[in-house]
Scaffold this motif. Structure first.
Motif, PDB file in Angstrom:
ATOM      1  N   GLY A 181       0.814  -1.212   0.000  1.00  0.00           N
ATOM      2  CA  GLY A 181       0.000   0.000   0.000  1.00  0.00           C
ATOM      3  C   GLY A 181       0.848   1.262   0.000  1.00  0.00           C
ATOM      4  N   PHE A 182       0.208   2.402  -0.270  1.00  0.00           N
ATOM      5  CA  PHE A 182       0.913   3.692  -0.314  1.00  0.00           C
ATOM      6  C   PHE A 182       0.266   4.669   0.669  1.00  0.00           C
ATOM      7  N   ASP A 183       1.123   5.540   1.227  1.00  0.00           N
ATOM      8  CA  ASP A 183       0.649   6.582   2.143  1.00  0.00           C
ATOM      9  C   ASP A 183       0.310   7.877   1.408  1.00  0.00           C
ATOM     10  N   ALA A 184       0.851   8.030   0.205  1.00  0.00           N
ATOM     11  CA  ALA A 184       0.534   9.191  -0.631  1.00  0.00           C
ATOM     12  C   ALA A 184       0.512   8.748  -2.087  1.00  0.00           C
ATOM     13  N   VAL A 185      -0.549   9.126  -2.787  1.00  0.00           N
ATOM     14  CA  VAL A 185      -0.645   8.879  -4.230  1.00  0.00           C
ATOM     15  C   VAL A 185      -0.815  10.236  -4.908  1.00  0.00           C
ATOM     16  N   VAL A 186       0.081  10.528  -5.841  1.00  0.00           N
ATOM     17  CA  VAL A 186       0.080  11.818  -6.529  1.00  0.00           C
ATOM     18  C   VAL A 186      -0.337  11.595  -7.986  1.00  0.00           C
ATOM     19  N   ALA A 187      -1.317  12.358  -8.440  1.00  0.00           N
ATOM     20  CA  ALA A 187      -1.760  12.284  -9.852  1.00  0.00           C
ATOM     21  C   ALA A 187      -1.908  13.731 -10.338  1.00  0.00           C
ATOM     22  N   TRP A 188      -0.822  14.260 -10.859  1.00  0.00           N
ATOM     23  CA  TRP A 188      -0.752  15.690 -11.210  1.00  0.00           C
ATOM     24  C   TRP A 188      -1.000  15.832 -12.701  1.00  0.00           C
ATOM     25  N   HIS A 189      -2.128  16.375 -13.066  1.00  0.00           N
ATOM     26  CA  HIS A 189      -2.507  16.531 -14.479  1.00  0.00           C
ATOM     27  C   HIS A 189      -2.584  15.174 -15.187  1.00  0.00           C
ATOM     28  N   VAL A 190      -3.296  14.276 -14.558  1.00  0.00           N
ATOM     29  CA  VAL A 190      -3.463  12.912 -15.076  1.00  0.00           C
ATOM     30  C   VAL A 190      -4.945  12.559 -15.244  1.00  0.00           C
ATOM     31  N   GLY A 212      -3.920   7.359   4.394  1.00  0.00           N
ATOM     32  CA  GLY A 212      -3.146   7.923   3.288  1.00  0.00           C
ATOM     33  C   GLY A 212      -3.955   8.951   2.505  1.00  0.00           C
ATOM     34  N   PHE A 213      -3.262   9.708   1.641  1.00  0.00           N
ATOM     35  CA  PHE A 213      -3.911  10.795   0.906  1.00  0.00           C
ATOM     36  C   PHE A 213      -3.655  10.697  -0.598  1.00  0.00           C
ATOM     37  N   LEU A 214      -4.666  11.133  -1.329  1.00  0.00           N
ATOM     38  CA  LEU A 214      -4.558  11.268  -2.789  1.00  0.00           C
ATOM     39  C   LEU A 214      -4.448  12.757  -3.113  1.00  0.00           C
ATOM     40  N   PHE A 215      -3.473  13.110  -3.955  1.00  0.00           N
ATOM     41  CA  PHE A 215      -3.245  14.496  -4.360  1.00  0.00           C
ATOM     42  C   PHE A 215      -3.481  14.588  -5.867  1.00  0.00           C
ATOM     43  N   VAL A 216      -4.459  15.392  -6.254  1.00  0.00           N
ATOM     44  CA  VAL A 216      -4.858  15.476  -7.658  1.00  0.00           C
ATOM     45  C   VAL A 216      -4.812  16.927  -8.108  1.00  0.00           C
ATOM     46  N   GLN A 217      -4.253  17.172  -9.291  1.00  0.00           N
ATOM     47  CA  GLN A 217      -4.439  18.486  -9.923  1.00  0.00           C
ATOM     48  C   GLN A 217      -4.861  18.277 -11.370  1.00  0.00           C
ATOM     49  N   VAL A 218      -5.812  19.094 -11.796  1.00  0.00           N
ATOM     50  CA  VAL A 218      -6.349  19.047 -13.169  1.00  0.00           C
ATOM     51  C   VAL A 218      -6.568  20.494 -13.632  1.00  0.00           C
ATOM     52  N   PRO A 219      -6.748  20.737 -14.939  1.00  0.00           N
ATOM     53  CA  PRO A 219      -7.164  22.073 -15.366  1.00  0.00           C
ATOM     54  C   PRO A 219      -8.553  22.393 -14.802  1.00  0.00           C
ATOM     55  N   SER A 220      -8.773  23.662 -14.478  1.00  0.00           N
ATOM     56  CA  SER A 220     -10.076  24.091 -13.969  1.00  0.00           C
ATOM     57  C   SER A 220     -10.944  24.558 -15.129  1.00  0.00           C
ATOM     58  N   PHE A 221     -12.068  23.890 -15.339  1.00  0.00           N
ATOM     59  CA  PHE A 221     -12.962  24.307 -16.429  1.00  0.00           C
ATOM     60  C   PHE A 221     -13.664  25.625 -16.090  1.00  0.00           C
ATOM     61  N   GLU A 222     -13.882  25.863 -14.768  1.00  0.00           N
ATOM     62  CA  GLU A 222     -14.489  27.156 -14.383  1.00  0.00           C
ATOM     63  C   GLU A 222     -13.676  28.324 -14.932  1.00  0.00           C
ATOM     64  N   VAL A 223     -12.331  28.215 -14.771  1.00  0.00           N
ATOM     65  CA  VAL A 223     -11.452  29.307 -15.199  1.00  0.00           C
ATOM     66  C   VAL A 223     -11.223  29.228 -16.710  1.00  0.00           C
ATOM     67  N   ALA A 224     -10.874  28.027 -17.196  1.00  0.00           N
ATOM     68  CA  ALA A 224     -10.450  27.885 -18.593  1.00  0.00           C
ATOM     69  C   ALA A 224     -11.570  28.172 -19.589  1.00  0.00           C
ATOM     70  N   ARG A 225     -12.822  27.910 -19.205  1.00  0.00           N
ATOM     71  CA  ARG A 225     -13.916  28.105 -20.169  1.00  0.00           C
ATOM     72  C   ARG A 225     -14.075  29.568 -20.555  1.00  0.00           C
ATOM     73  N   LYS A 226     -13.540  30.490 -19.731  1.00  0.00           N
ATOM     74  CA  LYS A 226     -13.631  31.918 -20.049  1.00  0.00           C
ATOM     75  C   LYS A 226     -12.530  32.357 -21.018  1.00  0.00           C
ATOM     76  N   LEU A 227     -11.563  31.477 -21.287  1.00  0.00           N
ATOM     77  CA  LEU A 227     -10.465  31.806 -22.199  1.00  0.00           C
ATOM     78  C   LEU A 227     -10.894  31.581 -23.645  1.00  0.00           C
ATOM     79  N   GLU A 228     -10.066  32.081 -24.584  1.00  0.00           N
ATOM     80  CA  GLU A 228     -10.249  31.731 -25.999  1.00  0.00           C
ATOM     81  C   GLU A 228      -9.745  30.306 -26.167  1.00  0.00           C
TER      82      GLU A 228
END
Ligand SMILES: [Zn+2]
Length: 279
Positions: A181-190, A212-228
């Motif tokens: 098992g793992f104590d930290a799982v990182v999924a950054w832009h996955v 243990g903890f899961l750490f996730v980062q993804v693009p934010s559609f709230e912010v990005a949808r306002k872009l071109e």
């Protein structure tokens, strides 16, 4: 400190087979719904009430984004196959293999370990899914973590093994059998890249140690949808299957058995970060 209990490999293997079978059943159900329906249905929950958000240009063809009226997940309708993704990404110059800058890049990725340490104060076992060239894993290893990676791209895997000597599984979580098992799982832009959110989070749930903890980062559609959209291929490209908001990311984490401790949008970049533990 390594949190107990370490998972039994036979139990893991049996659960993995069960998860893969459930994913197959889910896929068959979606394909059946698609075949019956007149319009698109959700790739996550199978509902057929989909709202068209818009489209963006991609070298692989115009891509439409649709949002599910039931689960709230925004998603691409047309998706490349996994083999095509591997070929596209492995030659992608945004992931440079730069041995000369490796030390600087390890230092730059130390922020991740600071973030992890706020939730898991004592180094234990860390898995990074989509570890790319392993800079975060090496930063963690230097602070006492036992580290392991999963990465789809062969060129990046070779770098992680040869330059840092860190074990890395080439492929996806579907084919990864951890030694414990793992104590930290990182999924950054996955998570925005995975064909099945249920499948991905299901695998993570199985090998995250209690506490243990899961750490996730993804693009934010709230912010990005306002872009071109056409001006931001880093967010709007054919390899991003899912476009998450705080509400939809929080909902899928909860649905898959996680309790979200933090869920916030980066003040400077169009990114959404979630830190979650098993509920
Ligand atoms: Zn849905």
């Amino acid at each position: 400190m390594s949190l107990e209990p370490v998972l039994d490999s036979h139990v893991l293997l049996r659960r993995k087979v069960e998860l893969l079978a459930a994913q197959q059943q889910h896929l068959v159900r979606l394909l059946t719904l698609h075949a019956r329906g007149e319009g698109p249905c959700c790739y996550h929950c199978g509902a057929d009430g989909m709202d068209h958000e818009g489209a963006f240009y991609s070298p692989h063809g115009d891509c439409g984004i649709w949002t599910c009226g039931r689960c709230g997940l925004s998603q691409l309708r047309e998706r490349p196959l996994e083999a095509d993704v591997e070929a596209l990404e492995d030659t992608n110059e945004i992931y440079p293999t730069d041995t000369d800058r490796a030390e600087d890049l390890v230092a730059e990725h130390g922020f991740m370990i600071d973030l992890v340490a706020q939730h898991v104060p004592e180094p234990g076992r860390m898995l990074e899914v989509g570890c790319s060239h392993g800079y975060k894993l090496e930063a963690a290893r230097r602070r006492g973590w036992e580290v392991e990676g999963v990465e789809l791209l062969p060129r990046a895997c070779a770098f992680v093994r040869e330059h840092f000597g860190i074990p890395v599984h080439q492929g996806t979580l579907d084919s990864f059998i951890p030694s414990g098992g793992f104590d930290a799982v990182v999924a950054w832009h996955v998570l925005e890249h995975v064909p099945s959110i249920q499948g991905f989070l299901g695998h993570v749930r199985e090998f995250l140690n209690p506490g243990g903890f899961l750490f996730v980062q993804v693009p934010s559609f709230e912010v990005a949808r306002k872009l071109e959209w056409d001006q931001h291929p880093d967010v709007f490209n054919a390899l991003h299957y899912w476009f998450f908001t705080k509400a939809s990311l929080g909902a899928v984490l909860q649905e898959q058995g996680f309790r979200t401790e933090q869920l916030h949008i980066d003040p400077h970049l169009p990114f959404l970060t979630a830190i979650a533990t098993l509920s």
